[in-house]
Design an enzyme around this catalytic site. Structure first.
Site, PDB file in Angstrom:
ATOM      1  N   ASP A   1     -13.611   6.707   7.286  1.00  0.00           N
ATOM      2  CA  ASP A   1     -12.300   7.367   7.325  1.00  0.00           C
ATOM      3  C   ASP A   1     -12.418   8.808   6.840  1.00  0.00           C
ATOM      4  OD1 ASP A   1      -9.719   8.203   6.982  1.00  0.00           O
ATOM      5  OD2 ASP A   1      -9.070   6.539   5.725  1.00  0.00           O
TER       6      ASP A   1
ATOM      7  N   LYS B   1      -2.038  16.803  -1.041  1.00  0.00           N
ATOM      8  CA  LYS B   1      -2.682  15.569  -1.494  1.00  0.00           C
ATOM      9  C   LYS B   1      -3.949  15.858  -2.302  1.00  0.00           C
ATOM     10  CE  LYS B   1      -4.151  11.266   0.674  1.00  0.00           C
ATOM     11  NZ  LYS B   1      -4.189  10.630   1.994  1.00  0.00           N
TER      12      LYS B   1
ATOM     13  N   ASP C   1       1.713   6.073   5.671  1.00  0.00           N
ATOM     14  CA  ASP C   1       0.402   6.713   5.532  1.00  0.00           C
ATOM     15  C   ASP C   1       0.690   8.148   5.112  1.00  0.00           C
ATOM     16  OD1 ASP C   1      -1.968   8.061   5.850  1.00  0.00           O
ATOM     17  OD2 ASP C   1      -2.073   7.829   8.023  1.00  0.00           O
TER      18      ASP C   1
ATOM     19  N   GLU D   1      -6.502   3.249   2.130  1.00  0.00           N
ATOM     20  CA  GLU D   1      -6.421   3.614   3.554  1.00  0.00           C
ATOM     21  C   GLU D   1      -7.412   2.849   4.438  1.00  0.00           C
ATOM     22  OE1 GLU D   1      -6.651   7.869   3.394  1.00  0.00           O
ATOM     23  OE2 GLU D   1      -4.674   7.995   2.486  1.00  0.00           O
TER      24      GLU D   1
END
Ligand code: AMP
Length: 665
Positions: free
Chosen positions: A193, A70, A8, A171
């Site tokens: 999420d 990211k 992850d 994810e």
């Protein structure tokens, strides 16, 4: 074949999971923690530091410490929003509009993919150490709403880290895998999420090990950082008004503000109010200035209203796309650290009235899902089937600048779709296929994934030639486009990688560089490790010396104590030496001397009840004075005492006591 792990790769933290004995587990990193901060930094000596080590230098070395990477991966400069580029380090655009990050210490600029690859490398190194096995491939998770370029860029990062990507997994889908693993009932699940930098919502039908993603939506520029920024701005604006100083212009102050804001935000998840205290945040002509503010939930919520609004829309779009009503959702799974914010939880409850599922750890659930997917791929786990969807519509630009969609969003993948196009002018000998991704009707408003030209079309009036364009999306959500002229059979195929921040040449160059540096890095690391081990041993030896003289007095084990002292001096002499052999020899001599001392101490303890012992200790010192150093080195007595002690008969029979035999009887 090496092992496969699930990673992850989070905006804030990264986590690695693996299947062991048929079950997914999280692997702790070399610092012993289960999550690794996704932060990379450089020290003054241009050494790279990753994870906790990098986080520790955030405030003192803000220009050379890079977080939130990211948010940059696979993005063009002009796609970035204000929050993403409000960081204390230097981010800029290169001539091609790609994002580049500058480190003054190394005097280099980096593509975000390159820095992210070093995070992946650390995760893999730590996992290899834990598993005692090499790892050659991984399942890597990305936000479901990542577009083609962002997926490709994530893959590039793994390739740079020397890892094969077996699957790019969404994810929320990973979270659903973890949630539905070993559950036999059928459920409609909403995964909400909200991490550090991205937001995803996915709707899935889980039934007897089959995971069908129905719809997904999100925002790749929205996460916990945006909530932090709201608090930073509030603090900075207040300070500006009071002192006419904008703290956001001072990198160190900005970093301290950001950390304090995040801390206050997390505290407000459990408390109604908190204090933000930042002493000596800056100085003015009147002296040092401080921040001391009360901050409560109500204020936090009023600052964050627009962020809550931004969370609403993707949920609504995903529900519409799935064709489900909110009351058809059986379970809500909350993923990502930011779902701990009470107002976020409240918002979710207003959308879907069910109590969210608490059985999954929001920080680890994605890595667990990635590990499960890795288990499915290598056959460790059976009877699980995953059907994902593509998050955004894919199409091409047609004449007039319109978007012609070939694969609509939320189409199950893998998928192949094609359509026939023609020329817009007579005798046109080539066509340009411009691939785009997004939901806007005007092509230019959607993300360009690259373009290619199909030439050699025979002369013909407009509208007559037939060019078949096909889009292929694999299970990773990665796209391949081909165009075929039906008359000549001429075909052009491209894998789309245009949106990544790196071109193929740059990637190859970096891989070569990484390989050549790997040996250098290994040597550097082993030098540091050797030195650290030597320092640890010295500290240990000094402790033992202290213990020995405290317990038995200066002469209790004087010969062994002296041997340890001499050996310490040797290690200290060679510790900064270039010659690793000398250091190794001196370290093993110190280990031997310590071994002797430890045995002696153990023996002393056993005969401690003997009243003659203190006399022995005193007289033992005489021995040292009687013999020279040379003699000492070859002292057969020393060897004998060790071997006899190893047989451990000392405490049982005084006759067998070599020390007694040689010197007292
Ligand atoms: P993740 O990407 O899932 O690791 O989430 C990281 C984000 O969650 C960061 O923005 C954190 O500040 C945020 N976060 C972690 N714990 C809490 C908490 N207790 N309350 C609010 N936000 C949190």
């Amino acid at each position: 074949m090496g092992k496969i792990v699930g990673i992850d790769l989070g905006t804030t933290n990264s986590v690695v999971g693996v299947i062991e004995a048929g079950r997914p587990i999280i692997i702790a990193n070399s610092e012993g923690t289960r999550t690794t901060p996704s932060i990379v930094g450089f020290t003054k000596n241009s050494e790279i530091v990753i994870g906790d080590q990098a986080r520790r230098q955030l405030v003192l070395n803000p220009k050379n410490t890079f977080y939130n990477l990211k948010r940059f991966i696979g993005r063009d400069w002009d796609e970035l929003d204000e929050t993403s580029i409000s960081v204390p380090y230097n981010v800029k655009s290169n001539d091609n509009g790609n994002v580049r990050i500058l480190s003054p210490f190394t005097e280099r600029e980096y593509a975000p993919e390159e820095l992210v690859s070093s995070i992946i490398r650390k995760l893999i190194n730590d996992a290899e150490t834990y598993l005692g096995d090499s790892i050659d491939s991984a399942v890597i998770t990305v936000p479901a709403y990542f577009n083609e370029s962002q997926r490709q860029a994530t893959k590039d990062s793994a390739v740079l880290a020397g890892i094969k990507v077996k699957r790019i997994l969404n994810e929320p889908t990973a979270a659903a895998l973890a949630y539905g693993f070993e559950k036999s009932s059928s459920n409609n699940v909403l995964v909400f999420d909200l991490g550090g930098g991205t937001f995803d919502v996915s709707l899935l039908r889980i039934s007897n090990g089959v995971f069908d993603v129905k719809a997904t939506c999100g925002d790749t520029q929205l996460g916990g950082n945006n909530f932090d920024s709201k608090i930073v701005d509030w603090l900075a604006e207040g300070f500006l008004e009071k002192h006419k100083i904008d703290l956001r212009r001072d990198r160190q102050a900005l970093q301290r503000l950001t950390e304090a804001a995040e801390k206050a935000k997390c505290e407000l998840s459990g408390l109604q109010k908190t204090k933000i205290s930042l002493p000596f945040i800056t100085t003015s002509d009147d002296g040092p200035l401080h921040i001391e503010e009360e901050f409560d939930r109500k204020l936090f919520e009023s600052l964050s209203e627009d962020l809550l609004d931004r969370l609403l829309e993707p949920v609504q779009v995903a529900l519409d796309d799935s064709g489900w009503e909110a009351d058809e959702i059986d379970e809500v799974v909350l993923v990502g650290g930011s779902t701990r914010i009470p107002m976020v939880q409240q918002l979710v409850k207003t959308l879907v009235p069910n109590e969210p599922c608490q059985s999954v750890n929001p920080d680890e659930v994605v890595a667990i899902g990635a590990a499960i997917q890795s288990g499915i791929i290598n056959g460790d786990l059976r009877d699980l089937l995953l059907n994902d969807v593509t998050p955004l519509s894919l199409g091409l630009e047609t004449i007039g600048g319109l978007m012609k969609v070939l694969i609509p969003r939320n189409t199950p993948i893998p998928v192949r779709q094609s359509d026939v196009f023609s020329t817009s002018e007579s005798n046109q000998s080539s066509v340009v296929v411009q691939v785009r991704q997004g939901e806007r009707p005007l092509a230019s408003e959607n993300k360009s994934l690259g373009k290619f030209r199909l030439s050699g079309i025979p002369p013909a009036p407009r509208g007559i030639p037939q060019v078949q364009v096909a889009f292929d999306i694999d299970a990773n959500g990665l796209l391949e486009v081909s165009a075929t002229d039906r008359t000549t059979g001429r075909k052009q195929t491209v894998s789309i990688s245009g949106g990544s921040n790196l071109n193929e040449q740059e990637i190859n160059k970096m891989i070569a560089e990484a390989k050549s540096k790997a040996a250098e890095d290994r040597i550097k690391r082993s030098v540091i490790d050797r030195k650290n081990n030597a320092l640890t041993l010295i500290a240990q030896a000094e402790r033992r010396l202290r213990d020995a003289s405290l317990e038995f007095g200066p002469y209790g084990a004087e010969r062994q104590q002296r041997a340890v002292e001499l050996a310490i001096q040797d290690v200290e002499e060679f510790i900064d030496d270039d010659d690793p052999q000398e250091l190794e020899i001196s370290v093993s001599s110190l280990q031997e001397a310590l071994f002797g001392l430890n045995r002696r101490i153990a023996a002393e303890k056993k005969i401690d009840s003997n009243p003659l012992q203190s006399i022995k200790n005193t007289f033992g010192s005489l021995k040292d004075e009687l013999f020279s150093d040379d003699y000492w080195e070859d002292d057969p007595w020393d060897n004998q005492i060790n071997s006899n002690y190893r047989n451990s008969r000392y405490g049982n029979s005084r006759d067998d006591d070599p020390w007694d035999n040689d010197y007292f009887l």
